[in-house]
Motif scaffolding. Structure first.
Motif, mmCIF file in Angstrom:
data_model
loop_
_atom_site.group_PDB
_atom_site.id
_atom_site.type_symbol
_atom_site.label_atom_id
_atom_site.label_comp_id
_atom_site.label_asym_id
_atom_site.label_seq_id
_atom_site.Cartn_x
_atom_site.Cartn_y
_atom_site.Cartn_z
ATOM 1 N N VAL A 21 0.850 -1.186 0.000
ATOM 2 C CA VAL A 21 0.000 0.000 0.000
ATOM 3 C C VAL A 21 0.887 1.239 0.000
ATOM 4 C CG1 VAL A 21 -1.692 1.323 1.339
ATOM 5 C CG2 VAL A 21 -1.852 -1.167 1.244
ATOM 6 N N ASN A 42 1.237 -0.233 9.505
ATOM 7 C CA ASN A 42 0.337 -1.272 10.018
ATOM 8 C C ASN A 42 -0.805 -1.560 9.043
ATOM 9 O OD1 ASN A 42 -0.645 1.340 10.554
ATOM 10 N ND2 ASN A 42 -2.018 0.564 12.140
ATOM 11 N N LEU A 43 -1.008 -0.674 8.070
ATOM 12 C CA LEU A 43 -2.092 -0.883 7.107
ATOM 13 C C LEU A 43 -1.667 -1.722 5.907
ATOM 14 C CD1 LEU A 43 -3.705 2.667 7.146
ATOM 15 C CD2 LEU A 43 -4.176 0.697 8.595
ATOM 16 N N PRO A 45 -0.729 -5.061 3.693
ATOM 17 C CA PRO A 45 -1.128 -6.476 3.742
ATOM 18 C C PRO A 45 -0.249 -7.187 4.779
ATOM 19 C CG PRO A 45 -0.784 -5.770 1.469
ATOM 20 C CD PRO A 45 -0.360 -4.623 2.334
ATOM 21 N N VAL A 46 -0.822 -8.083 5.521
ATOM 22 C CA VAL A 46 -0.216 -8.792 6.659
ATOM 23 C C VAL A 46 0.096 -7.864 7.827
ATOM 24 C CG1 VAL A 46 0.838 -10.438 5.020
ATOM 25 C CG2 VAL A 46 2.320 -8.888 6.301
ATOM 26 N N GLY A 47 -0.211 -6.575 7.718
ATOM 27 C CA GLY A 47 -0.133 -5.693 8.881
ATOM 28 C C GLY A 47 1.234 -5.182 9.255
ATOM 29 N N TYR A 84 2.756 -14.330 2.107
ATOM 30 C CA TYR A 84 1.868 -13.517 1.282
ATOM 31 C C TYR A 84 2.509 -13.191 -0.072
ATOM 32 C CZ TYR A 84 -1.018 -9.583 -0.226
ATOM 33 O OH TYR A 84 -1.829 -8.744 -0.948
ATOM 34 N N GLN A 87 2.585 -16.216 -2.276
ATOM 35 C CA GLN A 87 1.246 -16.510 -2.790
ATOM 36 C C GLN A 87 0.902 -15.601 -3.968
ATOM 37 O OE1 GLN A 87 -2.265 -15.356 -0.456
ATOM 38 N NE2 GLN A 87 -3.013 -17.438 -0.650
ATOM 39 N N ARG A 88 1.249 -14.325 -3.834
ATOM 40 C CA ARG A 88 0.968 -13.389 -4.926
ATOM 41 C C ARG A 88 1.748 -13.773 -6.186
ATOM 42 N NH1 ARG A 88 -1.958 -8.264 -3.937
ATOM 43 N NH2 ARG A 88 -1.167 -7.743 -5.986
ATOM 44 N N TYR A 112 -2.217 -17.836 4.077
ATOM 45 C CA TYR A 112 -1.636 -17.336 2.831
ATOM 46 C C TYR A 112 -1.077 -18.474 1.978
ATOM 47 C CZ TYR A 112 -2.073 -12.969 5.334
ATOM 48 O OH TYR A 112 -2.578 -11.912 6.053
ATOM 49 N N THR B 29 -6.586 -9.006 2.954
ATOM 50 C CA THR B 29 -6.021 -10.310 2.601
ATOM 51 C C THR B 29 -6.551 -11.428 3.484
ATOM 52 O OG1 THR B 29 -4.157 -9.866 4.046
ATOM 53 C CG2 THR B 29 -3.912 -9.281 1.736
ATOM 54 N N ARG B 270 -6.585 -3.592 11.346
ATOM 55 C CA ARG B 270 -5.807 -2.680 12.213
ATOM 56 C C ARG B 270 -6.350 -1.268 12.190
ATOM 57 N NH1 ARG B 270 -3.497 -6.637 8.607
ATOM 58 N NH2 ARG B 270 -2.750 -8.225 10.039
#
Lengths: 315, 315
Positions: A21, A42-43, A45-47, A84, A87-88, A112, B29, B270
């Motif tokens: 992001v 923190n936003l 993917p996966v945080g 993740y 996987q992508r 994932y 995700t 989050r």
């Protein structure tokens, strides 16, 4: 030793585009000094910012090598980030985790599509290397790697793009991948800005090491005391060399200050931060006197807070 | 009745640039269907999309009119948004609040430099109009205003820019300013997309009104039952005319579904969402069967959750 350059980080920015992001800087209007922006990693993917490095590293592999798959050992955000990213890319991922890892994190990693292998914590690294050879998998290390550092550095590149006249950048320090990359980007793009590393006082090996001019080793049991479970690692030779060059100063924060910052981030910034992600805000809130004045960015590095602990801090 | 156009919303986008956060779309995700993005408007200054409308309306005033100051009545996010926007413009703001408003919201509004006047709730509107005339202040209404609708519509414009092939947009409905603006932008830019309004079942006047083809009036005491305190208002003639044109369908959610969504947003995304900001996620999680399939964006409209209630939901 060859250090990561701004060109490496610019190349990484292309690799993570559309996957990580593009987090905005959030001006904090509750602060009357009006000089604090948060960079909410923190936003991702996966945080956590970890997707940036994992994607950069996996993307940089030769197609044939990548197709055989990747492997990582971690029970934290790096494990989920590698799973993740693999996987992508549609390639296999094996994540080796200590058999004491929280069920919730193991489940998240499995979600994932990764194969999760649980081993006693003492066998973690050995088992990982053994599996890598057996299955022809490429190890994606958490921080001791130029591609990882370059990927994490894209956080700094974005800060420089969005706030070119930034004066202070606060970045958490653990293995040092994030701080190495961010510091390299900021020094290249915003040479006027000061890069301040932040550690929990209970895991302040880098603060001590940078003062002494060489890496120091803190016992694992000591570092395990902090609730900031993402900040218990120590730099490698590679990241330490970066930190010496690009980090201007270090600040340490207490456990209570970290908890207060988690609470402030939730109430005032509407962000769920894990303790490791809140240390920079803790430094800003509780150590203003040790920080240079001016336009400040605090990197909120991750948001995978244990639900029970988070609720308890907020109550 | 003249409705807001896509050109009005494009003009508003220029007015809010650099003031409202350009919020990213956050791909979720954790959802195996992988079709959910969140639009986190809780990350705006003051914690809600309301800054977009307030800025657009104040920015559109003649300089001389604006310099005399603005006035609003509200105890919620609109009050803080008007106070914040006026502060950024350096013009006076008077906010009239019911004397039963939570202390924490009054303090937040004051922190943006506004003069806060507390009156009995029954005198709120009358006192506001009286003060506006006495002091030559311009009223900034919460939703019944073309500039406000255009400003809120910038949320939809950004969704269309970031995900042009979006198929479903979930938007909370209260007074209808956000849904009117977002729906107008989406219908103009992504005509293939369906715009679904979401209400708490306990304040579902618009769901009933759109079915009947005319506005209906629910008793205030009925609407006050929902914990989604930002969704207790009802459309005006102006917003209802927009909603009839641009909203394809409505979904209602229960109080338990709203609480579950607040919890999911905190743990998986989050984000700290207030109940009103979580209704769209509640619709996605609990009413999949009533929604069209496909790439879905849920607007998380605000994050000013009462700290005690938020902690209780998470525990």
């Amino acid at each position: 030793m060859e250090l990561v350059t701004i060109s490496d980080i610019e190349a990484a920015a292309k690799r993570v585009q559309g996957v990580a992001v593009r987090t905005p800087l959030l001006l904090q209007t509750w602060d009357p000094r009006k000089t604090l922006w948060l960079k909410p990693e923190n936003l991702q993917p996966v945080g956590a910012f970890k997707v940036r490095g994992a994607f950069t590293a996996i993307s940089a592999l030769d197609d044939a090598v990548r197709a055989r798959g990747v492997i990582a050992f971690s029970s934290g955000n790096h494990a989920q980030a590698v799973a993740y990213a693999a996987q992508r890319y549609g390639v296999p991922a094996v994540i080796v985790v200590p058999d004491v890892a929280p069920r919730i994190k193991v489940a998240a990693t499995r979600s994932y599509g990764a194969e999760v292998i649980e081993v006693p914590i003492s066998e973690l690294e050995a088992k990982t290397h053994e599996l890598a050879i057996e299955r022809g998998l490429t190890l994606v290390p958490p921080f001791d790697d130029a591609a990882i550092i370059a990927g994490q550095g894209t956080v700094g590149l974005e800060i420089a793009e969005d706030l070119p006249n930034v004066e202070v950048v606060l970045v958490p320090v653990s293995g040092g991948g994030l701080a190495s990359g961010v510091g390299t980007a900021i020094k290249a793009r915003c040479p006027q800005a000061r890069v301040i590393g932040v550690e929990p006082a209970l895991a302040a090996d880098t603060t001590e090491g940078l003062r002494l001019g060489h890496r120091v080793d803190w016992p694992v049991a000591d570092r395990a005391r902090t609730i900031a479970d993402g900040l218990r690692a120590q730099p490698s030779d590679l990241t330490f060399a970066h930190l010496r060059k690009v980090v201007d100063d270090m600040v340490t924060v207490t456990e209570d200050e970290i908890r207060d910052a988690v609470r402030t981030l939730a109430r005032q910034a509407r962000l769920v931060a894990e303790p490791s992600g809140a240390v920079t805000t803790a430094a800003y809130l509780s150590h203003a006197g040790e920080l240079p004045a001016g336009r400040t960015v605090a990197i909120v590095s991750g948001g995978n807070a244990d639900p029970a602990m988070f609720a308890e801090i907020l109550a």
